[in-house]
Motif scaffolding. Structure first.
Motif, PDB file in Angstrom:
ATOM      1  N   GLU A 133       8.226 -43.385   6.299  1.00 22.26           N
ATOM      2  CA  GLU A 133       6.366 -42.529   6.029  1.00 22.26           C
ATOM      3  C   GLU A 133       7.036 -42.291   4.309  1.00 22.26           C
ATOM      4  O   GLU A 133       5.959 -42.185   3.381  1.00 22.26           O
ATOM      5  CB  GLU A 133       6.539 -41.727   5.989  1.00 22.26           C
ATOM      6  N   TYR A 134       8.132 -42.359   3.995  1.00 21.11           N
ATOM      7  CA  TYR A 134       8.040 -42.003   2.236  1.00 21.11           C
ATOM      8  C   TYR A 134       8.320 -43.568   1.444  1.00 21.11           C
ATOM      9  O   TYR A 134       7.370 -43.360   0.486  1.00 21.11           O
ATOM     10  CB  TYR A 134       9.433 -41.604   1.601  1.00 21.11           C
ATOM     11  N   HIS A 136       5.235 -44.444   1.612  1.00 19.79           N
ATOM     12  CA  HIS A 136       3.705 -44.704   1.722  1.00 19.79           C
ATOM     13  C   HIS A 136       3.248 -44.744   0.197  1.00 19.79           C
ATOM     14  O   HIS A 136       3.255 -43.744  -0.543  1.00 19.79           O
ATOM     15  CB  HIS A 136       2.723 -43.490   2.260  1.00 19.79           C
ATOM     16  N   ASN A 137       2.395 -45.905  -0.173  1.00 16.13           N
ATOM     17  CA  ASN A 137       2.134 -46.271  -1.806  1.00 16.13           C
ATOM     18  C   ASN A 137       3.116 -45.608  -3.015  1.00 16.13           C
ATOM     19  O   ASN A 137       2.218 -45.441  -3.548  1.00 16.13           O
ATOM     20  CB  ASN A 137       0.443 -44.817  -2.084  1.00 16.13           C
ATOM     21  N   ASN A 138       4.463 -45.891  -2.043  1.00 15.43           N
ATOM     22  CA  ASN A 138       5.130 -45.774  -3.133  1.00 15.43           C
ATOM     23  C   ASN A 138       5.942 -47.180  -3.814  1.00 15.43           C
ATOM     24  O   ASN A 138       7.271 -47.819  -3.132  1.00 15.43           O
ATOM     25  CB  ASN A 138       5.887 -44.852  -3.144  1.00 15.43           C
ATOM     26  N   ILE A 139       5.436 -48.377  -4.332  1.00 15.86           N
ATOM     27  CA  ILE A 139       5.916 -49.479  -4.322  1.00 15.86           C
ATOM     28  C   ILE A 139       7.845 -49.384  -5.387  1.00 15.86           C
ATOM     29  O   ILE A 139       8.074 -50.207  -4.738  1.00 15.86           O
ATOM     30  CB  ILE A 139       5.540 -50.350  -5.434  1.00 15.86           C
ATOM     31  N   TYR A 243       5.490 -50.856   4.162  1.00 19.15           N
ATOM     32  CA  TYR A 243       4.721 -50.526   3.547  1.00 19.15           C
ATOM     33  C   TYR A 243       3.226 -50.935   3.579  1.00 19.15           C
ATOM     34  O   TYR A 243       2.284 -50.408   3.253  1.00 19.15           O
ATOM     35  CB  TYR A 243       5.985 -51.894   2.173  1.00 19.15           C
ATOM     36  N   LEU A 244       3.034 -52.531   3.947  1.00 20.78           N
ATOM     37  CA  LEU A 244       1.501 -52.870   3.918  1.00 20.78           C
ATOM     38  C   LEU A 244       0.876 -52.374   5.085  1.00 20.78           C
ATOM     39  O   LEU A 244      -0.251 -51.719   4.993  1.00 20.78           O
ATOM     40  CB  LEU A 244       2.043 -53.987   4.439  1.00 20.78           C
ATOM     41  N   SER A 246       1.757 -49.095   5.460  1.00 20.27           N
ATOM     42  CA  SER A 246       1.281 -47.574   5.738  1.00 20.27           C
ATOM     43  C   SER A 246      -0.043 -47.385   4.517  1.00 20.27           C
ATOM     44  O   SER A 246      -0.453 -45.965   4.387  1.00 20.27           O
ATOM     45  CB  SER A 246       2.375 -47.104   5.144  1.00 20.27           C
ATOM     46  N   ASN A 247      -0.485 -48.722   4.190  1.00 18.63           N
ATOM     47  CA  ASN A 247      -1.191 -48.495   2.911  1.00 18.63           C
ATOM     48  C   ASN A 247      -2.267 -48.986   3.168  1.00 18.63           C
ATOM     49  O   ASN A 247      -3.849 -49.472   2.684  1.00 18.63           O
ATOM     50  CB  ASN A 247      -0.999 -49.120   1.647  1.00 18.63           C
TER      51      ASN A 247
END
Length: 247
Positions: A133-134, A136-139, A243-244, A246-247
């Motif tokens: 979950e970390y 999320h929105n963090n490239i 990642y995708l 979560s966004n």
């Protein structure tokens, strides 16, 4: 210095010839990892990034112990299928194409595990990916995690759960055709169980993925780089997907 060399030679001799010593080495690698996780996990609390850091440190410890066993035996990484040096273009292309094939087979094993668990549970359950979950929105964290995963998981897990386990277990009198298949199955079961944080579906899915990877390890003459690359593709797909999503 002489006593130290004699001790090293004696330990190496036991690892090469004594079944109890071989079993003890396998237990040392995994029990040391288990102990380290137990000791450090309480300090991580709910910080998922710190938890991953602990897992990475644990894998590094395991790789170090595997390397120590290789040195004491008088062996080299090439005995596990890891060669370092210049590779000709034709061989590089072959390794790349085979790695794509192994990646496909590994992914098929993973998806088969998900389908099996869906039939058992009566619902299309997915592996529990909440630990990521970390991302999320963090490239930045995605890129940092990928680097760590390539080094510790893609490379480390293939060294530990394919090369080390399959080779060392086969040395316990399982160096026959069916014995080798048994070692692949054992390594796959262990590989699935270490992913217990992914839930029951994750255990079965990664176990079947490990089974496919283990078979390929033997099929392709223990060329571990093929599996390392395939594992890297799978890890990339998994993390980018998380990642995708979560966004």
């Amino acid at each position: 210095m002489m006593e130290k060399n004699n001790l090293k030679t004696k330990i190496g001799y036991l690892l090469n010839t004594n079944r109890i010593a071989k079993i003890s080495e396998i237990l040392l690698v995994f029990l040391s990892a288990f102990a380290l996780i137990k000791i450090l996990t309480p300090y991580a609390g709910d910080n998922q990034l710190m938890k991953f850091g602990i897992i990475w440190c644990t894998n590094i410890l395991m790789i170090s112990l595997v390397w120590l066993g290789i040195k004491l035996r008088g062996q080299k990484w090439s005995d596990f299928g890891l060669t370092f040096g210049r590779i000709r273009l034709k061989k590089s292309i072959r390794i790349f194409l085979l790695s794509l094939l192994v990646c496909t087979l590994g992914a098929a094993g993973y998806m088969l595990g998900t389908l099996v668990m869906a039939n058992i549970s009566g619902m299309p359950e997915s592996a529990d990916m909440s630990v990521y979950e970390y991302l999320h929105n963090n490239i930045f964290m995605l890129m940092l995690t990928l680097i760590g995963v390539y080094i510790v998981s893609s490379f480390g897990e293939e060294v530990i759960y394919r090369a080390f386990l399959i080779n060392r277990i086969s040395e316990l009198g399982l160096d026959t055709k069916y014995g080798k298949m048994a070692t692949v199955l054992i390594s796959a079961v262990i590989f699935g169980l270490v992913h217990y944080t992914w839930g029951p579906t994750g255990i079965v899915s990664t176990g079947l993925m490990g089974l496919a990877m283990g078979i390929c390890y033997l099929k392709f003459k223990k060329n571990l780089w093929i599996l390392v690359l395939a594992h890297a593709y799978l890890d990339t797909f998994l993390l980018v997907q998380v990642y995708l999503t979560s966004n």
